[in-house]
Design a protein around this motif. Structure first.
Motif, PDB file in Angstrom:
ATOM      1  N   ALA A  17       9.589  41.084 -35.066  1.00 53.05           N
ATOM      2  CA  ALA A  17       9.696  40.977 -36.523  1.00 53.05           C
ATOM      3  C   ALA A  17       8.637  40.037 -37.074  1.00 53.05           C
ATOM      4  O   ALA A  17       8.322  39.022 -36.492  1.00 53.05           O
ATOM      5  CB  ALA A  17      11.077  40.467 -36.911  1.00 53.05           C
ATOM      6  N   VAL A  20       9.926  36.355 -42.256  1.00 54.00           N
ATOM      7  CA  VAL A  20      10.500  36.779 -43.521  1.00 54.00           C
ATOM      8  C   VAL A  20      10.429  35.625 -44.507  1.00 54.00           C
ATOM      9  O   VAL A  20      10.884  34.528 -44.218  1.00 54.00           O
ATOM     10  CB  VAL A  20      11.964  37.224 -43.333  1.00 54.00           C
ATOM     11  CG1 VAL A  20      12.589  37.585 -44.658  1.00 54.00           C
ATOM     12  CG2 VAL A  20      12.029  38.387 -42.363  1.00 54.00           C
ATOM     13  N   GLY A  28       6.268  45.144 -47.767  1.00 53.64           N
ATOM     14  CA  GLY A  28       6.985  44.907 -46.526  1.00 53.64           C
ATOM     15  C   GLY A  28       8.361  44.298 -46.698  1.00 53.64           C
ATOM     16  O   GLY A  28       9.054  44.056 -45.728  1.00 53.64           O
ATOM     17  N   ASP A  31      11.144  46.501 -45.311  1.00 51.53           N
ATOM     18  CA  ASP A  31      11.067  46.474 -43.858  1.00 51.53           C
ATOM     19  C   ASP A  31      11.620  45.155 -43.322  1.00 51.53           C
ATOM     20  O   ASP A  31      12.354  45.147 -42.339  1.00 51.53           O
ATOM     21  CB  ASP A  31       9.632  46.659 -43.378  1.00 51.53           C
ATOM     22  CG  ASP A  31       9.097  48.054 -43.673  1.00 51.53           C
ATOM     23  OD1 ASP A  31       9.912  48.971 -43.892  1.00 51.53           O
ATOM     24  OD2 ASP A  31       7.864  48.208 -43.694  1.00 51.53           O
ATOM     25  N   ASP A  32      11.260  44.052 -43.961  1.00 58.23           N
ATOM     26  CA  ASP A  32      11.746  42.745 -43.534  1.00 58.23           C
ATOM     27  C   ASP A  32      13.253  42.654 -43.690  1.00 58.23           C
ATOM     28  O   ASP A  32      13.946  42.118 -42.828  1.00 58.23           O
ATOM     29  CB  ASP A  32      11.078  41.627 -44.331  1.00 58.23           C
ATOM     30  CG  ASP A  32       9.601  41.465 -44.004  1.00 58.23           C
ATOM     31  OD1 ASP A  32       9.158  42.018 -42.973  1.00 58.23           O
ATOM     32  OD2 ASP A  32       8.899  40.799 -44.772  1.00 58.23           O
ATOM     33  N   SER A  33      13.789  43.206 -44.768  1.00 55.27           N
ATOM     34  CA  SER A  33      15.234  43.184 -44.985  1.00 55.27           C
ATOM     35  C   SER A  33      15.960  43.972 -43.904  1.00 55.27           C
ATOM     36  O   SER A  33      17.017  43.563 -43.440  1.00 55.27           O
ATOM     37  CB  SER A  33      15.582  43.763 -46.360  1.00 55.27           C
ATOM     38  OG  SER A  33      15.028  42.966 -47.373  1.00 55.27           O
ATOM     39  N   SER A 133      15.947  32.565 -40.621  1.00 55.57           N
ATOM     40  CA  SER A 133      16.330  33.501 -41.674  1.00 55.57           C
ATOM     41  C   SER A 133      17.496  34.397 -41.269  1.00 55.57           C
ATOM     42  O   SER A 133      17.930  35.225 -42.051  1.00 55.57           O
ATOM     43  CB  SER A 133      15.131  34.367 -42.053  1.00 55.57           C
ATOM     44  OG  SER A 133      14.703  35.115 -40.944  1.00 55.57           O
TER      45      SER A 133
END
Length: 142
Positions: A17, A20, A28, A31-33, A133
């Motif tokens: 990953a 974030v 993005g 995508d990060d979520s 995160s």
């Protein structure tokens, strides 16, 4: 499946990953979520798996991830009820554990407390490694 394999799975997802940034806008973000959601679900599943393996001696990692997902949905649906939402959500979360594993109410509660403790330790270790995160989806308070 050993107790280390959920943690190894989590480590590979987290390592893949991108960092974030909360509140960041851009292509993005979705995508990060998704990565944060999936990683958080893996943390919650790992915590429930380790707890259930030690308390009940049953279940596999996939069952634990589904339990975490169902528990998170039950918590989200009931936590907002005025005055008694937190208590209803906690009872529903323990009921999900009771439903998913061959235990009574007391042992389901013990699995829940153990899952919370495992999730807290895993999240603390991830925070030390710079992955702050995440949370443990499906494990209240973690």
């Amino acid at each position: 499946m050993t107790a280390l394999s959920p943690l190894a799975t989590l480590a590979s997802v987290v390592a893949a990953a991108a960092p974030v940034t909360p509140g960041a806008a851009g292509p993005g973000v979705l995508d990060d979520s998704v990565v944060v959601f999936a990683s958080s679900l893996l943390v919650g599943g790992a915590a429930i798996h380790v707890a259930a393996s030690h308390v009940v001696g049953a279940g596999d990692y996939g069952d634990a991830v589904l339990t975490a997902l169902f528990g998170a949905v039950a918590w989200a649906l009931l936590d907002g009820v005025p005055l008694v939402g937190g208590l209803l959500a906690l009872v529903a979360w323990v009921a999900v554990i009771k439903w998913r594993y061959p235990v009574g109410w007391l042992r389901a509660g013990v699995v829940g407390v153990a899952a919370w403790a495992v999730a807290t330790v895993v999240l603390a270790a991830l925070a030390i490694l710079g992955v702050g995160s995440l949370h443990a989806l499906g494990v209240p308070g973690a």
